[in-house]
Write a protein that holds these residues in place. Structure first.
Motif, PDB file in Angstrom:
ATOM      1  N   TYR A  76       7.844   0.597  -1.782  1.00  0.00           N
ATOM      2  CA  TYR A  76       6.486   1.086  -2.046  1.00  0.00           C
ATOM      3  C   TYR A  76       5.514  -0.063  -2.338  1.00  0.00           C
ATOM      4  CZ  TYR A  76       8.524   5.762  -2.270  1.00  0.00           C
ATOM      5  OH  TYR A  76       9.185   6.933  -1.955  1.00  0.00           O
ATOM      6  N   VAL A  77       5.649  -1.145  -1.568  1.00  0.00           N
ATOM      7  CA  VAL A  77       4.814  -2.321  -1.800  1.00  0.00           C
ATOM      8  C   VAL A  77       3.347  -2.019  -1.481  1.00  0.00           C
ATOM      9  CG1 VAL A  77       4.381  -4.716  -1.142  1.00  0.00           C
ATOM     10  CG2 VAL A  77       6.735  -3.903  -1.416  1.00  0.00           C
ATOM     11  N   ALA A  78       3.086  -1.349  -0.366  1.00  0.00           N
ATOM     12  CA  ALA A  78       1.699  -1.021  -0.005  1.00  0.00           C
ATOM     13  C   ALA A  78       1.075  -0.091  -1.043  1.00  0.00           C
ATOM     14  CB  ALA A  78       1.651  -0.386   1.382  1.00  0.00           C
ATOM     15  N   GLU A  79       1.853   0.862  -1.544  1.00  0.00           N
ATOM     16  CA  GLU A  79       1.349   1.777  -2.565  1.00  0.00           C
ATOM     17  C   GLU A  79       0.985   1.017  -3.846  1.00  0.00           C
ATOM     18  OE1 GLU A  79       3.732   4.453   0.142  1.00  0.00           O
ATOM     19  OE2 GLU A  79       3.822   2.384  -0.545  1.00  0.00           O
ATOM     20  N   ASN A 110      -3.903   2.217   5.363  1.00  0.00           N
ATOM     21  CA  ASN A 110      -3.223   2.298   6.651  1.00  0.00           C
ATOM     22  C   ASN A 110      -1.760   1.887   6.514  1.00  0.00           C
ATOM     23  OD1 ASN A 110      -3.245   2.830   9.450  1.00  0.00           O
ATOM     24  ND2 ASN A 110      -3.507   0.662   9.912  1.00  0.00           N
ATOM     25  N   LEU A 111      -1.511   0.832   5.734  1.00  0.00           N
ATOM     26  CA  LEU A 111      -0.136   0.395   5.506  1.00  0.00           C
ATOM     27  C   LEU A 111       0.654   1.424   4.695  1.00  0.00           C
ATOM     28  CD1 LEU A 111      -0.603  -3.418   4.742  1.00  0.00           C
ATOM     29  CD2 LEU A 111      -0.188  -2.282   6.939  1.00  0.00           C
ATOM     30  N   VAL A 112      -0.024   2.082   3.761  1.00  0.00           N
ATOM     31  CA  VAL A 112       0.635   3.158   3.010  1.00  0.00           C
ATOM     32  C   VAL A 112       1.052   4.276   3.967  1.00  0.00           C
ATOM     33  CG1 VAL A 112       0.303   4.969   1.278  1.00  0.00           C
ATOM     34  CG2 VAL A 112      -0.571   2.658   0.850  1.00  0.00           C
ATOM     35  N   HIS A 113       0.162   4.634   4.881  1.00  0.00           N
ATOM     36  CA  HIS A 113       0.452   5.708   5.831  1.00  0.00           C
ATOM     37  C   HIS A 113       1.658   5.340   6.703  1.00  0.00           C
ATOM     38  CE1 HIS A 113      -1.458   8.868   8.754  1.00  0.00           C
ATOM     39  NE2 HIS A 113      -0.218   9.181   8.394  1.00  0.00           N
ATOM     40  N   MET A 146       0.040  13.489   9.231  1.00  0.00           N
ATOM     41  CA  MET A 146      -1.178  12.942   8.650  1.00  0.00           C
ATOM     42  C   MET A 146      -0.867  12.333   7.284  1.00  0.00           C
ATOM     43  SD  MET A 146      -3.978  15.819   9.882  1.00  0.00           S
ATOM     44  CE  MET A 146      -5.385  14.735   9.658  1.00  0.00           C
ATOM     45  N   PHE A 147      -1.835  11.600   6.749  1.00  0.00           N
ATOM     46  CA  PHE A 147      -1.642  10.887   5.484  1.00  0.00           C
ATOM     47  C   PHE A 147      -1.228  11.858   4.383  1.00  0.00           C
ATOM     48  CE2 PHE A 147      -2.828   8.829   1.541  1.00  0.00           C
ATOM     49  CZ  PHE A 147      -2.486   7.493   1.765  1.00  0.00           C
ATOM     50  N   ASP A 148      -0.211  11.484   3.627  1.00  0.00           N
ATOM     51  CA  ASP A 148       0.294  12.334   2.557  1.00  0.00           C
ATOM     52  C   ASP A 148      -0.415  11.995   1.250  1.00  0.00           C
ATOM     53  OD1 ASP A 148       1.689  13.905   0.825  1.00  0.00           O
ATOM     54  OD2 ASP A 148       3.682  13.197   1.404  1.00  0.00           O
ATOM     55  N   TRP A 203      -9.447   4.291   4.813  1.00  0.00           N
ATOM     56  CA  TRP A 203      -9.046   4.949   6.058  1.00  0.00           C
ATOM     57  C   TRP A 203      -7.600   4.566   6.408  1.00  0.00           C
ATOM     58  CZ3 TRP A 203      -7.533   1.463   9.791  1.00  0.00           C
ATOM     59  CH2 TRP A 203      -8.022   0.152   9.667  1.00  0.00           C
ATOM     60  N   SER A 204      -6.999   5.415   7.225  1.00  0.00           N
ATOM     61  CA  SER A 204      -5.694   5.094   7.801  1.00  0.00           C
ATOM     62  C   SER A 204      -5.787   5.372   9.302  1.00  0.00           C
ATOM     63  CB  SER A 204      -4.584   5.942   7.160  1.00  0.00           C
ATOM     64  OG  SER A 204      -4.528   7.240   7.731  1.00  0.00           O
TER      65      SER A 204
END
Length: 314
Positions: free
Chosen positions: A135-138, A204-207, A219-221, A58-59
């Motif tokens: 892009y650390v979260a990714e 969530n961090l990626v978002h 919204m989330f990509d 989830w984000s």
């Protein structure tokens, strides 16, 4: 009342005479404190365990679509009254997005949003920006870290990667993340570290990283998966101009805030330029950074007293 990697105890860190939650209760308000999903007091689920990979899928989109509306409805059902909402940081982002979709506004009397976040494109926080740009979260998500536990392996790898980047000084982590807070004492910080930070989802961090890079509130990509999720090649945008002009809003922001940057707040204000003049209160504290709004020794007189005066008028 939400903040990334924190739970509702954030509102109880200050002494009773300075804590917003206690001040509201002492002034006759019935206070309900929400906890972000995934934190210590919000681990329940109808079918999943926090040990399940899917539990963390989830984000903040899900907080907008499900958690905030469910919270509003539950409190309304229990009290029979409309709600004054207070949010800080992530709690403001979720609120703005929900308000733009007209979610549960029938249950809302007013909203006070501290360190308001809708846009993050000009955010100067060295830690957060470096993590987003690299892009650390990714990378953590792709490595199958679905839970981001600030005290676990994923967080250690996260900090190692960010703190090794040129120009990032991790000597004072709180300052590097939030900006230089003017009004915290060391004892409050110690209490904070006894309880926080707590887990959030890596997604969530990626978002949030997407917001920093793109400068959008969308919204989330899902990239190649956007057509499957949304039926269009790009994620839908939350339209801030759709927030009702007659919704009473109290916004308080700080000049030293490295997360809710003044330029991003002004971009939000441009979207609210047609808001009813008697329904929008803006407060600016030149010396305040992100944590001052919830843990600052002077927050009572600087922010909370005006906030409660605003509530009394609604």
């Amino acid at each position: 009342m939400w903040f990334v990697a924190q739970d509702g105890i954030t509102w109880l860190l200050l002494p009773p005479g300075q804590s917003l939650a206690f001040l509201l209760a002492d002034n006759g308000y019935e206070v309900w404190i929400g906890n972000t999903r995934g934190t210590k007091y919000s681990l329940g689920h109808t079918s999943l365990s926090p040990d399940d990979r899917a539990y963390w899928e989830w984000s903040w989109d899900e907080l907008v679509a499900y958690d905030l509306p469910a919270t509003f409805q539950y409190v309304r059902d229990q009290t029979g009254q409309k709600i004054h909402y207070v949010g800080h940081s992530l709690g403001t982002l979720v609120a703005f997005a929900a308000f733009s979709k007209d979610m549960q506004l029938k249950n809302l009397r007013s909203a006070a949003l501290l360190s308001p976040i809708a846009y993050l494109g000009q955010m100067p926080s060295p830690l957060a920006r470096t993590a987003a740009d690299n892009y650390v979260a990714e990378a953590l998500y792709d490595a199958d870290f679905r839970q981001f536990d600030p005290k676990g392996k994923a967080a250690v790898e996260f900090l190692k990667a960010v703190c090794q980047e040129p120009g990032v000084d991790c000597t004072h982590l709180l300052t590097a993340f939030t900006g230089k807070n003017c009004c915290l004492n060391s004892s409050i910080v110690d209490v904070f570290l006894d309880h926080e930070p707590q887990s959030t989802s890596t997604k969530n961090l990626v978002h949030i990283s997407q917001m920093i890079r793109d400068g959008m509130i969308a919204m989330f990509d899902y990239k190649d998966g956007n057509m499957q999720h949304y039926g269009q090649p790009t994620p839908p945008v939350y339209n801030m101009t759709s927030i009702p002009d007659d919704l009473p809003l109290f916004l308080s922001y700080g000049g030293a805030d490295a997360l809710s940057d003044v330029k991003d707040v002004k971009l939000l204000m441009n979207n609210l330029e047609n808001h009813d003049g008697d329904k929008l209160v803006l407060q600016y504290r030149d010396d305040y950074a992100h944590a001052d709004f919830v843990m600052g020794e002077t927050a009572k007189q600087d922010v909370y007293d005006p906030l409660m005066a605003f509530f009394r008028l609604q």
